[in-house]
Design an enzyme around this catalytic site. Structure first.
Site, PDB file in Angstrom:
ATOM      1  N   SER A 686      10.177 -32.497  62.981  1.00  0.00           N
ATOM      2  CA  SER A 686       9.503 -33.777  62.757  1.00  0.00           C
ATOM      3  C   SER A 686      10.399 -34.841  62.134  1.00  0.00           C
ATOM      4  CB  SER A 686       8.280 -33.573  61.860  1.00  0.00           C
ATOM      5  OG  SER A 686       7.363 -32.699  62.479  1.00  0.00           O
ATOM      6  N   LYS A 729      -0.047 -36.410  57.714  1.00  0.00           N
ATOM      7  CA  LYS A 729       1.125 -37.235  57.414  1.00  0.00           C
ATOM      8  C   LYS A 729       0.731 -38.679  57.115  1.00  0.00           C
ATOM      9  CE  LYS A 729       4.229 -34.368  60.187  1.00  0.00           C
ATOM     10  NZ  LYS A 729       5.020 -34.238  61.427  1.00  0.00           N
TER      11      LYS A 729
END
Length: 791
Positions: A686, A729
């Site tokens: 990520s 997130k």
């Protein structure tokens, strides 16, 4: 019968289990109070009595309407008093009578009578019927053991058709209704025809019974022969004075095993072990092993199941009552229940092979409690087994009986405790299974969780198949990465994301606060949580994706209020938990707003990470020093993250001219990429675009926008690939005070999981390539002096 005159009315004696015919002498036991009074007065006055059968033999108290209309006028010959307050009388039937109006009902019945004489004229049809009936009587005697031959002789010598009918009907075991019909039939021909039909039915019934008995005797199996032999052995042991406790134990085990209705293979194994147990002395070690094995077979619910509740609307109400939001999970459970209901109504199926659900999400979001709600919706029992840290395969499959102290696996043990073969079975922490030299429990679970295999799950200890297809398995996990692919393929993955602050407040108000008030015996008048007070607890005393810590803090406030209440320090109007009151109860602040550090030099980027505890911000720092164009990585990075860093470094180098970076910059500088919190392991793709941005910012000397965070995987061609944990997130970025987030465009489908109020606050930039990322992230160029390195 001699010609006599009969009374126009007579007492009526109701009998329940017989029909008295004219010309027969029969004993009758009398016990009713009204019947005792009738017999006493009739015997004293030498009165005739009409004996009539009651329609329902179960009635203790009868009314005139409960009696047949046709009976027999009888004479009482003897009265015998019995010790149990009953009387036995001997009556002789004289004439058939029909009851008219009842002129008396107390203390006993008296009714008008109509004498119905019995014609005895014979013709050829009557004689033929008499001969046929006597032949049937002989046949009846042949099929019935112990039949008196004298009855046939007497019947052959009777000339009166009525006497023949009454003789046979009285002495044979006809149904009460058949006897009453014979008595009511008018004329000898009608009586003989009715008797002939009853005899034919009885003969056929006895022949069929004899055939069945013969078939049963011919197919008498081993188990029946063993039963007789065991009974004989018991008798022999009793005669010898030997103790029969052991045989009683064996008999008790056999009865319990028969009651379990074991499948054929399990029944065969149980009989074999039971036979071995009979031959072993009680003090033998093998005796205990076999006895324990049989006890486990008895304890398992082979055929016992819990009936499912098929009310979809009720299930929806239960799920909404127990859990806030989680719409996707609720819809999936309702779909399962709706399919089950439809197949049950249309196809008549009583069982439906359950799906294997896997609830994946951070701690405290309600995975385990959701399993309990599923069980409550279906009306099934709930069983939970924690798999965290399990390393021994025998924990799932059981130990083989050759080992000392062997036991079935925890799976079979849990089902035995549930006493149902269709519970909701929670496999908790399935992502934390281990493996060592003792085996791989994850591989053992493949058979358990495969709908095509678990119909015949074979535990090593039991060594007989047990059907697990009716069990609804629900697994929970914090991460998918550590679940083996083969095991993951057998489960339906349902993601549970973390909660936003607004969602936590709603959960606290609707679920946590009422629950803790009840746990601490408090009322909502004694303690009230304000919305601002709950926000203070959430922001200053918890930092989590779920609500487990929030519930603990609410419980801590309730405990302190309880102390004040019991010591008399609580105000009469109760306590309102405001922000200041929450701080007074919980003490010093534990967490401060995660305000992101504002980059003060090129090379510092804020990335977003997803952990098993939810989302978090992740700073990436890049610096350069004279060298040979090498890349150094620190921060306890995993293999995937190291490869992402190498790809980012290669991409920026390949695009140096487009980014305005001198080629000699990479040849004369080494790049050091560091991820702080070096003691914490980090891995995953990520951070790819964040690494590209950090290196590009360092090499170009351009600052990165301070209010920006990003996540996404990068390729060598500069494409941005989708990643997971988008909701977590974005929540982490919001907590850090960041309002702009760069996301891969392919993750646009995940935006539906983000609360609408969060979407209004945040600016989400969707990108396809690294060029778009750099255009959004880098501030306008501030060129460094020519030839000067940027560090």
């Amino acid at each position: 019968m001699p010609d006599v005159s009969y009374p126009a009315s007579a007492p009526v004696l109701a009998v329940r289990d017989m029909v008295v015919f004219p010309g027969v002498v029969v004993p009758i036991t009398v016990g009713r109070e009204m019947s005792l009074k009738l017999v006493q007065e009739a015997a004293e006055k030498a009165e005739l009595v009409a004996v009539v059968t009651q329609r329902d033999m179960e009635l203790d108290e009868v009314a005139p309407a409960d009696l047949y209309e046709v009976g027999t006028l009888c004479k009482i010959h003897h009265v015998l008093q019995l010790p149990n307050n009953t009387v036995k009388i001997m009556v002789q039937g004289m004439e058939r009578v029909r009851l008219g109006d009842f002129t008396q009902t107390e203390p006993y019945f008296v009714a008008d009578l109509t004498i119905e004489p019995e014609p005895c004229a014979k013709d050829k049809a009557v004689e033929a019927l008499m001969r046929s009936v006597t032949q049937q009587l002989q046949q009846y005697g042949e099929v019935l053991q112990g039949f008196p031959e004298e009855l046939v002789t007497i019947a052959l010598n009777l000339e009166d058709p009525n006497k023949l009918v009454y003789l046979i009907a009285f002495n044979l075991h006809f149904k009460l209704a058949d006897r009453q019909e014979i008595l009511e039939a008018v004329g000898p021909r009608a009586k003989l025809e009715r008797l002939s039909r009853a005899l034919s039915a009885e003969i056929e019934l006895h022949r069929l019974g004899a055939a069945i008995q013969s078939e049963v005797q011919s197919t008498l199996g081993k188990s029946q022969r063993e039963y007789f032999l065991r009974e004989q052995l018991k008798a022999i042991q009793k005669e010898l004075g030997e103790s029969d406790e052991r045989m009683s134990e064996i008999s008790e085990l056999r009865e319990k095993l028969d009651a379990c209705r074991l499948p054929p293979e399990a029944k065969k194994e149980a009989d074999r072990e039971l036979g071995r147990l009979e031959k072993l002395p009680p003090g033998s070690a093998e005796h205990t092993v076999i006895r324990t094995y049989l006890d486990w077979l008895i304890a398992l619910p082979w055929t016992r199941s819990t009936p499912d509740q098929l009310d979809v609307e009720r299930a929806r109400e239960i799920l909404d009552e127990d859990h806030y939001d989680l719409d996707l999970i609720k819809r999936r459970i309702l779909e399962y229940l709706a399919v089950y209901k439809l197949k049950h109504e249309r196809l008549g199926e009583t069982s439906l092979r359950g799906p294997i659900l896997c609830l994946v999400g951070p701690p405290g979001v309600g995975k385990t409690s959701l399993g309990q709600s599923i069980a409550r919706c279906l009306g099934r029992k709930f069983v939970r087994m924690s798999l965290g840290g399990m390393r021994d395969e025998a924990e799932i499959r059981g130990h083989r009986r050759t080992y000392i102290g062997a036991l079935p696996g925890r799976l079979v043990q849990a089902i035995a405790r549930a006493e149902s073969n269709n519970p909701v079975f929670m496999l908790d922490e399935i992502d934390k299974l281990g493996a060592d030299f003792r085996g791989d429990p994850a591989s053992a679970l493949l058979e358990v969780l495969d709908p095509e295999q678990n119909r015949d799950f074979r535990d090593h200890y039991l060594d007989v198949p047990f059907d697990l297809s009716r069990v609804l398995f629900v697994a929970t996990a914090n991460l998918l990465d550590t679940i083996p692919p083969a095991l993951r393929d057998r489960m339906e993955i349902l993601q549970l994301s973390g909660y936003s602050t607004e969602e936590k407040v709603a959960i606290a108000e609707e679920y946590l606060v009422p629950k803790q008030l009840k746990e601490h015996a408090l009322s909502d008048k004694e303690v009230r949580f304000t919305r601002d007070g709950l926000l203070t607890v959430i922001r200053e005393y918890t930092r989590e994706a779920g609500v487990r810590s929030l519930e603990r803090e609410i419980a801590a406030i309730c405990r302190k209020v309880t102390v004040e209440l019991t010591t008399g320090g609580l105000p009469k109007r109760g306590v309102s938990v405001t922000p200041q009151k929450a701080r007074d109860y919980l003490g010093k602040r534990r967490f401060f707003p995660e305000e992101a550090e504002r980059p003060d030099q090129p090379g510092i980027v804020m990335g977003l990470a997803w952990t098993e505890a939810g989302g978090d911000i992740l700073f990436l720092e890049a610096s350069a020093h004279p060298g040979k164009g090498e890349l150094a990585l620190t921060g306890k990075l995993g293999e995937v993250m190291r490869e992402s860093a190498q790809a980012a470094f290669s991409f920026v180098w390949s695009k140096a001219s487009e980014l305005g970076i001198p080629q000699e910059w990479f040849r004369t500088n080494d790049v050091h990429l560091h991820v702080p919190a070096g003691a914490i392991p980090k891995d995953g793709p990520s951070a790819g675009i964040a690494m590209v941005t950090a290196i590009a910012s360092l090499a170009t000397g351009r600052m990165i926008r301070p209010d920006l965070a990003m996540t996404g995987e990068v390729t060598l061609r500069g494409r941005v690939l989708p990643v997971g944990g988008i909701k977590e997130k974005v929540l982490a970025a919001r907590r850090a005070g960041v309002r702009t987030v760069i996301l891969p465009r392919h993750n646009e489908v995940d935006l539906v999981d983000i609360p609408s109020e969060l979407l209004r606050e945040m600016k989400l930039l969707l990108v396809d390539s690294v060029d778009e990322v750099l255009a959004h992230a880098l501030e306008p160029r501030t060129a460094a002096p020519k030839g000067e390195r940027v560090s």
